[in-house]
Design a protein around this motif. Structure first.
Motif, PDB file in Angstrom:
ATOM      1  N   ILE A 172       5.319  13.564   9.778  1.00  0.00           N
ATOM      2  CA  ILE A 172       5.410  12.229   9.657  1.00  0.00           C
ATOM      3  C   ILE A 172       7.273  11.758   9.586  1.00  0.00           C
ATOM      4  N   ALA A 173       7.858  12.750   8.904  1.00  0.00           N
ATOM      5  CA  ALA A 173       9.219  12.607   8.621  1.00  0.00           C
ATOM      6  C   ALA A 173      10.305  13.191   9.743  1.00  0.00           C
ATOM      7  N   GLY A 174       9.699  14.179  10.443  1.00  0.00           N
ATOM      8  CA  GLY A 174      10.288  15.011  11.522  1.00  0.00           C
ATOM      9  C   GLY A 174      11.450  15.932  10.962  1.00  0.00           C
ATOM     10  N   GLN A 175      11.300  16.289   9.759  1.00  0.00           N
ATOM     11  CA  GLN A 175      12.037  17.208   9.020  1.00  0.00           C
ATOM     12  C   GLN A 175      11.069  18.096   8.095  1.00  0.00           C
ATOM     13  N   VAL A 176      11.181  19.122   7.617  1.00  0.00           N
ATOM     14  CA  VAL A 176      10.500  20.007   6.553  1.00  0.00           C
ATOM     15  C   VAL A 176      10.638  19.361   5.363  1.00  0.00           C
ATOM     16  N   ILE A 177       9.346  19.162   4.727  1.00  0.00           N
ATOM     17  CA  ILE A 177       9.202  18.354   3.607  1.00  0.00           C
ATOM     18  C   ILE A 177       8.585  19.445   2.485  1.00  0.00           C
ATOM     19  N   HIS A 178       9.068  19.615   1.267  1.00  0.00           N
ATOM     20  CA  HIS A 178       8.683  20.521   0.409  1.00  0.00           C
ATOM     21  C   HIS A 178       8.011  19.751  -0.886  1.00  0.00           C
ATOM     22  N   GLY A 179       6.728  19.967  -1.118  1.00  0.00           N
ATOM     23  CA  GLY A 179       6.164  19.231  -2.492  1.00  0.00           C
ATOM     24  C   GLY A 179       5.435  18.220  -1.831  1.00  0.00           C
ATOM     25  N   THR A 180       5.163  17.234  -2.996  1.00  0.00           N
ATOM     26  CA  THR A 180       4.454  15.968  -2.883  1.00  0.00           C
ATOM     27  C   THR A 180       5.398  14.966  -2.290  1.00  0.00           C
ATOM     28  N   ALA A 181       4.790  14.341  -1.431  1.00  0.00           N
ATOM     29  CA  ALA A 181       5.540  13.003  -0.848  1.00  0.00           C
ATOM     30  C   ALA A 181       4.735  11.730  -1.195  1.00  0.00           C
ATOM     31  N   MET A 235       0.830  -1.363  -0.036  1.00  0.00           N
ATOM     32  CA  MET A 235      -0.077   0.129   0.059  1.00  0.00           C
ATOM     33  C   MET A 235       0.856   1.345  -0.046  1.00  0.00           C
ATOM     34  N   ALA A 236       0.477   2.292  -0.681  1.00  0.00           N
ATOM     35  CA  ALA A 236       1.152   3.650  -0.722  1.00  0.00           C
ATOM     36  C   ALA A 236       0.262   4.664  -0.761  1.00  0.00           C
ATOM     37  N   TRP A 237       0.686   5.949  -0.095  1.00  0.00           N
ATOM     38  CA  TRP A 237      -0.228   6.922  -0.128  1.00  0.00           C
ATOM     39  C   TRP A 237       0.599   8.260  -0.833  1.00  0.00           C
ATOM     40  N   GLN A 238      -0.021   8.993  -1.487  1.00  0.00           N
ATOM     41  CA  GLN A 238       0.514  10.107  -2.174  1.00  0.00           C
ATOM     42  C   GLN A 238      -0.103  11.270  -1.398  1.00  0.00           C
ATOM     43  N   LEU A 239       0.725  12.198  -0.756  1.00  0.00           N
ATOM     44  CA  LEU A 239       0.577  13.663  -0.123  1.00  0.00           C
ATOM     45  C   LEU A 239       0.908  14.613  -1.046  1.00  0.00           C
ATOM     46  N   ASN A 240      -0.439  15.221  -1.585  1.00  0.00           N
ATOM     47  CA  ASN A 240      -0.136  16.296  -2.381  1.00  0.00           C
ATOM     48  C   ASN A 240      -0.186  17.774  -1.858  1.00  0.00           C
ATOM     49  N   ARG A 241       0.721  18.540  -1.795  1.00  0.00           N
ATOM     50  CA  ARG A 241       0.452  20.007  -1.428  1.00  0.00           C
ATOM     51  C   ARG A 241      -0.053  20.859  -2.203  1.00  0.00           C
ATOM     52  N   GLY A 242      -1.332  21.234  -2.005  1.00  0.00           N
ATOM     53  CA  GLY A 242      -1.839  22.341  -2.839  1.00  0.00           C
ATOM     54  C   GLY A 242      -2.455  23.575  -2.290  1.00  0.00           C
ATOM     55  N   SER A 243      -2.840  24.570  -2.955  1.00  0.00           N
ATOM     56  CA  SER A 243      -3.365  25.625  -2.257  1.00  0.00           C
ATOM     57  C   SER A 243      -4.558  25.645  -1.438  1.00  0.00           C
ATOM     58  N   GLU A 244      -5.253  24.428  -1.521  1.00  0.00           N
ATOM     59  CA  GLU A 244      -6.407  24.189  -0.480  1.00  0.00           C
ATOM     60  C   GLU A 244      -5.897  22.977   0.521  1.00  0.00           C
ATOM     61  N   GLY A 245      -4.619  22.937   0.784  1.00  0.00           N
ATOM     62  CA  GLY A 245      -4.011  22.080   1.911  1.00  0.00           C
ATOM     63  C   GLY A 245      -3.456  21.020   1.355  1.00  0.00           C
ATOM     64  N   THR A 246      -3.152  19.774   2.078  1.00  0.00           N
ATOM     65  CA  THR A 246      -2.869  18.610   1.469  1.00  0.00           C
ATOM     66  C   THR A 246      -3.917  17.576   1.463  1.00  0.00           C
ATOM     67  N   MET A 247      -3.475  17.041   0.116  1.00  0.00           N
ATOM     68  CA  MET A 247      -4.555  16.076  -0.469  1.00  0.00           C
ATOM     69  C   MET A 247      -3.941  14.681  -0.129  1.00  0.00           C
ATOM     70  N   ILE A 248      -4.521  13.821   0.385  1.00  0.00           N
ATOM     71  CA  ILE A 248      -4.200  12.507   0.520  1.00  0.00           C
ATOM     72  C   ILE A 248      -4.753  11.504  -0.229  1.00  0.00           C
ATOM     73  N   GLU A 249      -4.247  10.552  -1.161  1.00  0.00           N
ATOM     74  CA  GLU A 249      -4.696   9.536  -2.106  1.00  0.00           C
ATOM     75  C   GLU A 249      -3.864   8.361  -2.017  1.00  0.00           C
ATOM     76  N   GLU A 250      -4.703   7.363  -1.731  1.00  0.00           N
ATOM     77  CA  GLU A 250      -4.065   5.907  -1.688  1.00  0.00           C
ATOM     78  C   GLU A 250      -3.972   5.644  -3.357  1.00  0.00           C
ATOM     79  N   ILE A 251      -2.358   5.272  -3.544  1.00  0.00           N
ATOM     80  CA  ILE A 251      -2.023   4.989  -4.745  1.00  0.00           C
ATOM     81  C   ILE A 251      -1.539   3.637  -5.170  1.00  0.00           C
ATOM     82  N   HIS A 252      -1.530   3.180  -6.284  1.00  0.00           N
ATOM     83  CA  HIS A 252      -1.024   1.840  -6.379  1.00  0.00           C
ATOM     84  C   HIS A 252      -0.158   1.812  -7.778  1.00  0.00           C
ATOM     85  N   PRO A 253       1.193   0.952  -7.786  1.00  0.00           N
ATOM     86  CA  PRO A 253       1.877   0.916  -8.964  1.00  0.00           C
ATOM     87  C   PRO A 253       1.028   0.437 -10.089  1.00  0.00           C
TER      88      PRO A 253
END
Length: 108
Positions: free
Chosen positions: A76-85, A1-19
């Protein structure tokens, strides 16, 4: 299982993703984070959605490109993350291309 965390103008969008296939490919991961990938080892073993994080992948140039801070990924990371994770929960989702990144960080 994997999740994509997209940072956008309306906050962080969370989406379950699959290869697309059995595992994520390098190209697929680069498309998801919007550039070169970097492994964030500080996220490993932390919890997200009541599951243990196996690894986190981000845009290597997120800070340089002045991408917005991703507060959920940062927490989650305990350090500043910029952009999509992209967070991988399942070790089986690892692909051969990911292994050199893991070994490289362990040597440092």
């Amino acid at each position: 299982m994997a999740w994509q965390l997209n940072r956008g103008s309306e906050g962080t969008m969370i989406e379950e993703i699959h290869p697309k296939g059995k595992d994520f490919t390098l190209k697929e991961m680069q498309e998801r984070v919007g550039g070169y990938v970097e492994r964030v080892s500080s996220a490993e073993g932390r919890t997200f959605a009541s599951q243990t994080v196996n690894t986190m992948w981000v845009n290597e140039e997120g800070l340089l490109k002045q991408l917005a801070v991703n507060p959920i990924a940062t927490d989650i990371a305990g350090q500043v993350i910029h952009g999509t994770a992209v967070i991988i929960m399942d070790k089986d989702a690892y692909k051969e291309w990911m292994v050199p990144y893991a070994e490289e960080e362990e040597e440092e």
